[in-house]
Structure formats: structure tokens, C-alpha cells
Design a protein around this motif. Structure first.
Motif, PDB file in Angstrom:
ATOM      1  N   ARG A  54      17.628  12.107   8.505  1.00 13.49           N
ATOM      2  CA  ARG A  54      18.202  11.789   9.818  1.00 13.49           C
ATOM      3  C   ARG A  54      19.697  12.067   9.722  1.00 13.49           C
ATOM      4  N   ARG A  55      20.189  12.982  10.554  1.00 14.55           N
ATOM      5  CA  ARG A  55      21.610  13.324  10.550  1.00 14.55           C
ATOM      6  C   ARG A  55      22.194  12.937  11.893  1.00 14.55           C
ATOM      7  N   ILE A  56      23.159  12.034  11.860  1.00 14.90           N
ATOM      8  CA  ILE A  56      23.811  11.536  13.074  1.00 14.90           C
ATOM      9  C   ILE A  56      25.172  12.209  13.206  1.00 14.90           C
ATOM     10  N   SER A  57      25.458  12.720  14.390  1.00 13.70           N
ATOM     11  CA  SER A  57      26.752  13.355  14.635  1.00 13.70           C
ATOM     12  C   SER A  57      27.874  12.342  14.459  1.00 13.70           C
ATOM     13  N   ASP A  58      29.056  12.840  14.161  1.00 20.49           N
ATOM     14  CA  ASP A  58      30.192  11.949  13.948  1.00 20.49           C
ATOM     15  C   ASP A  58      30.509  11.097  15.170  1.00 20.49           C
ATOM     16  N   ASP A  59      30.233  11.607  16.378  1.00 22.50           N
ATOM     17  CA  ASP A  59      30.480  10.809  17.582  1.00 22.50           C
ATOM     18  C   ASP A  59      29.309   9.891  17.933  1.00 22.50           C
TER      19      ASP A  59
END
Length: 125
Positions: A54-59
Motif C-alpha cells: 500500500r503506497r500512500i501519496s505524500d499529501d
């Protein structure tokens, strides 16, 4: 890899779909943080179970979820998920039977079977 000039029209369509999803997901890939989930067996030569990234964007407004199943894959896979109103913005999953489902703190993915892969891109409303 391989001899791409020999792909048939259906295979090229699949490649185009994958490239289009990558174009949408590229900002999350470039600027985000990842967490790995899974239940894999002891052998890397004969993997069992599943894994997910799971990769969450920095924002915090986009999530890329990549799921792989191995031998003896479960019928459902749950991954912890941040709060919010999430909608599916893109998918590459030739074998996924149902769309992912959200609960209060998890997302549930329904893989079609062993040795399958799915990629999902979500946006927060």
C-alpha cells in the motif's frame, strides 16, 4: 520483457491499460510512502499466501495498492486503510472477481485465485 512486436491485439490492449494506469499512479509512485502486508510461507521458491504493498501519496489523497497471491491464496485479503471517502480511480486486474470493499479501517480485496496480481489506484474525495 520479451518480443513485444509479436503481441496480439488483445495483449497490446492489456499493455495499453497497464501504461494508462501507470500514468495516473506515477505521482504516488514518485512521492509517497509504502507499507508491505502479507501472509507468506517460509519458502521463496514455493510461495504461499499473499502479499500487498500500500503506497500512500505524500499529501494523503491517493493510494496505490498492489496485491499478489501465491499458492493456497485466501478468498479475501484485508489491508489496513486510512479514514476517508475513497473511490476507485483506476485498476489493472484481469482476474479480480469483485471490486474492493471498504470497512471502517480496512479494505478487502477478493482475489480470483492463486498466482494472480491486481493493482488499484484510489483517490480521496
Amino acid at each position: 520483457s520479451g518480443e513485444v512486436e509479436q503481441l496480439d491485439p488483445a495483449q497490446w490492449q492489456s499493455v495499453r491499460q497497464a501504461m494508462a494506469l501507470y500514468q495516473k499512479a506515477a505521482p504516488v509512485v514518485k512521492h509517497g510512502h509504502s507499507k508491505v502486508f502479507g501472509e507468506t510461507g517460509a519458502s521463496w521458491r514455493h510461495p504461499t499466501g499473499w502479499q500487498a504493498v500500500r503506497r500512500i501519496s505524500d499529501d494523503g489523497k491517493s493510494i496505490l495498492l498492489v496485491v499478489h497471491t501465491f499458492a493456497n491464496a485466501p478468498a479475501t485479503i484485508e489491508v489496513s486503510w486510512p479514514e476517508g471517502t475513497w473511490q476507485l480511480a483506476g485498476e489493472f486486474s484481469e482476474s479480480s472477481e469483485d471490486a474492493p470493499a471498504f470497512s471502517q479501517s480496512h479494505i478487502t480485496v477478493f482475489p480470483a485465485g492463486d498466482f494472480e496480481g491486481s493493482v488499484f489506484l484510489f483517490q480521496c474525495k
